[in-house]
Design a protein around this motif. Sequence first.
Motif, short mmCIF file in Angstrom:
data_model
loop_
_atom_site.label_atom_id
_atom_site.label_comp_id
_atom_site.label_asym_id
_atom_site.label_seq_id
_atom_site.Cartn_x
_atom_site.Cartn_y
_atom_site.Cartn_z
N ALA A 114 0.84 -1.21 0.00
CA ALA A 114 0.00 0.00 0.00
C ALA A 114 0.87 1.25 0.00
CB ALA A 114 -0.93 -0.01 1.21
N ARG A 115 1.94 1.23 0.77
CA ARG A 115 2.85 2.39 0.81
C ARG A 115 3.50 2.60 -0.56
NH1 ARG A 115 8.31 2.89 4.59
NH2 ARG A 115 8.65 5.12 4.29
N ALA A 116 3.91 1.50 -1.18
CA ALA A 116 4.57 1.60 -2.48
C ALA A 116 3.62 2.12 -3.55
CB ALA A 116 5.13 0.24 -2.88
N LEU A 117 2.35 1.73 -3.47
CA LEU A 117 1.38 2.21 -4.45
C LEU A 117 1.16 3.72 -4.31
CD1 LEU A 117 -1.22 -0.70 -4.35
CD2 LEU A 117 0.34 -0.12 -6.23
N VAL A 118 1.17 4.21 -3.08
CA VAL A 118 1.07 5.65 -2.87
C VAL A 118 2.30 6.34 -3.47
CG1 VAL A 118 1.07 7.49 -1.15
CG2 VAL A 118 -0.40 5.49 -0.85
N GLN A 119 3.48 5.78 -3.22
CA GLN A 119 4.71 6.35 -3.78
C GLN A 119 4.64 6.37 -5.30
OE1 GLN A 119 7.44 3.57 -2.05
NE2 GLN A 119 7.78 4.79 -0.19
N LEU A 120 4.11 5.29 -5.89
CA LEU A 120 4.00 5.21 -7.34
C LEU A 120 3.05 6.28 -7.87
CD1 LEU A 120 5.10 3.37 -9.63
CD2 LEU A 120 2.98 2.05 -9.43
N GLY A 121 1.95 6.50 -7.15
CA GLY A 121 1.01 7.53 -7.57
C GLY A 121 1.60 8.92 -7.50
N ILE A 122 2.38 9.19 -6.45
CA ILE A 122 3.04 10.49 -6.33
C ILE A 122 4.03 10.68 -7.47
CG2 ILE A 122 4.64 11.85 -4.92
CD1 ILE A 122 3.37 10.52 -2.45
N ASP A 123 4.77 9.61 -7.78
CA ASP A 123 5.75 9.72 -8.86
C ASP A 123 5.08 10.01 -10.20
OD1 ASP A 123 8.57 9.30 -9.90
OD2 ASP A 123 7.47 7.82 -11.08
N ALA A 124 3.91 9.42 -10.42
CA ALA A 124 3.23 9.58 -11.71
C ALA A 124 2.98 11.05 -12.03
CB ALA A 124 1.91 8.81 -11.70
N VAL A 125 2.66 11.87 -11.03
CA VAL A 125 2.39 13.27 -11.28
C VAL A 125 3.68 14.10 -11.32
CG1 VAL A 125 0.10 13.11 -10.28
CG2 VAL A 125 2.02 13.81 -8.84
N ARG A 126 4.80 13.51 -10.94
CA ARG A 126 6.08 14.22 -10.98
C ARG A 126 6.85 13.96 -12.27
NH1 ARG A 126 8.53 13.49 -4.78
NH2 ARG A 126 6.89 14.69 -3.74
N GLU A 127 6.45 12.93 -13.01
CA GLU A 127 7.15 12.62 -14.25
C GLU A 127 6.77 13.61 -15.35
OE1 GLU A 127 9.50 10.57 -14.47
OE2 GLU A 127 9.25 9.18 -12.81
N SER A 128 7.60 13.65 -16.38
CA SER A 128 7.30 14.49 -17.54
C SER A 128 5.99 14.04 -18.16
CB SER A 128 8.43 14.36 -18.57
OG SER A 128 8.03 14.87 -19.82
N PRO A 129 5.09 14.97 -18.52
CA PRO A 129 3.84 14.57 -19.17
C PRO A 129 4.07 13.79 -20.46
CG PRO A 129 3.74 16.87 -18.46
CD PRO A 129 5.15 16.43 -18.26
N ARG A 130 5.21 14.02 -21.10
CA ARG A 130 5.51 13.30 -22.34
C ARG A 130 5.70 11.80 -22.08
NH1 ARG A 130 10.19 14.23 -24.10
NH2 ARG A 130 11.01 15.32 -22.25
N MET A 131 6.01 11.44 -20.84
CA MET A 131 6.23 10.04 -20.49
C MET A 131 4.97 9.21 -20.71
SD MET A 131 8.52 7.89 -19.09
CE MET A 131 8.50 6.31 -18.22
N ALA A 132 3.80 9.82 -20.51
CA ALA A 132 2.54 9.09 -20.63
C ALA A 132 2.35 8.53 -22.02
CB ALA A 132 1.37 10.00 -20.26
N ARG A 133 2.78 9.26 -23.05
CA ARG A 133 2.62 8.78 -24.43
C ARG A 133 3.42 7.51 -24.68
NH1 ARG A 133 3.29 14.41 -25.72
NH2 ARG A 133 5.35 14.01 -26.60
N VAL A 134 4.49 7.33 -23.93
CA VAL A 134 5.31 6.14 -24.06
C VAL A 134 4.82 5.03 -23.14
CG1 VAL A 134 7.66 5.21 -23.84
CG2 VAL A 134 7.31 7.55 -24.67
N ALA A 135 4.50 5.41 -21.89
CA ALA A 135 4.22 4.41 -20.85
C ALA A 135 2.82 3.82 -20.93
CB ALA A 135 4.45 5.03 -19.48
N VAL A 136 1.81 4.65 -21.16
CA VAL A 136 0.43 4.16 -21.07
C VAL A 136 0.15 3.01 -22.04
CG1 VAL A 136 -1.99 4.78 -21.41
CG2 VAL A 136 -0.49 6.29 -20.09
N PRO A 137 0.50 3.11 -23.33
CA PRO A 137 0.25 1.96 -24.22
C PRO A 137 0.96 0.69 -23.76
CG PRO A 137 0.75 3.92 -25.50
CD PRO A 137 1.07 4.26 -24.08
N ASP A 138 2.17 0.83 -23.22
CA ASP A 138 2.90 -0.34 -22.74
C ASP A 138 2.20 -0.98 -21.54
OD1 ASP A 138 4.89 -0.29 -24.65
OD2 ASP A 138 6.34 0.76 -23.40
#
Length: 281
Positions: free
Chosen positions: A141-165
Amino acid sequence: MSSSDGAGWTSGAVRVGGWTVRYRQGGDAAAGVPIVHVHGFGISGAYLMPTARLLTPVGLNIVPDLPGYGRSERPSRPLGIPALARTLLALLDELGLEKAVLLGNSMGCPVALEVAHAAPHRVHRLVLVSPAGGAHNQPLARALVQLGIDAVRESPRMARVAVPDYVRFGPVSALRLFAQLIRFPSQARLLRTPVPALAVIGTRDPLMPPPYRVREVASLAPEHDAVVLIEGAAHALNFSHPGELANVVGSWLGGRPIRDDPDQPGLARVLAVPRLLEPAG
């Protein structure tokens, strides 16, 4: 089988462990020891390409999609970290790489560490970028929160690469592998690594311990290990800060002092570590 992307990079495929594994490669094979980039969980090697492209002057760079990821063939069930490590070692054999630098990000760090411990004679050096796993990421549960925080800190351009994968890999499979990743004792394995290792950590990466804790752990590491902090970077800094990361890696591999590149985003600094152990050997 190979093809070119028109920018000096080619794509190829080999059979490894019963699966077709696809990879990209570029750079001068005669310039130095090849660098193999190892991607994170649920995502292909595509997001590692910004850094890999900048490291081509250092030598041949190879960016595979491990089985189940990107353009590579999918096993009937996702491979765990030990199986991915065995597959990576077999890939080195298929590509005729007697020795390589392994440059991992996130889950790619445990995979690279497993290879280094199993076959240290095949690993010239390790570069561990955002080496997740261990007490700081537990419980899940702690790691999932960390992952969620990281998602909003990454470059928005990352989503175009990561989401389809991630969609292709599947949320259930990604969650299971993430749970395995956070249980992996990355720090303990790093402290006992038999080859020189460089850890690179972003100061805005919520999956990494704070610098004071990193310093405490690093103080137990052998002299051939080093730690670099990149100010302002989150977890996937191979994508968000490729210039600064390539500068750090190229300097370290070349035996040059690691200094910040003022022309690149982020501020790189070597973490001063008081060694508590005598140098090995």
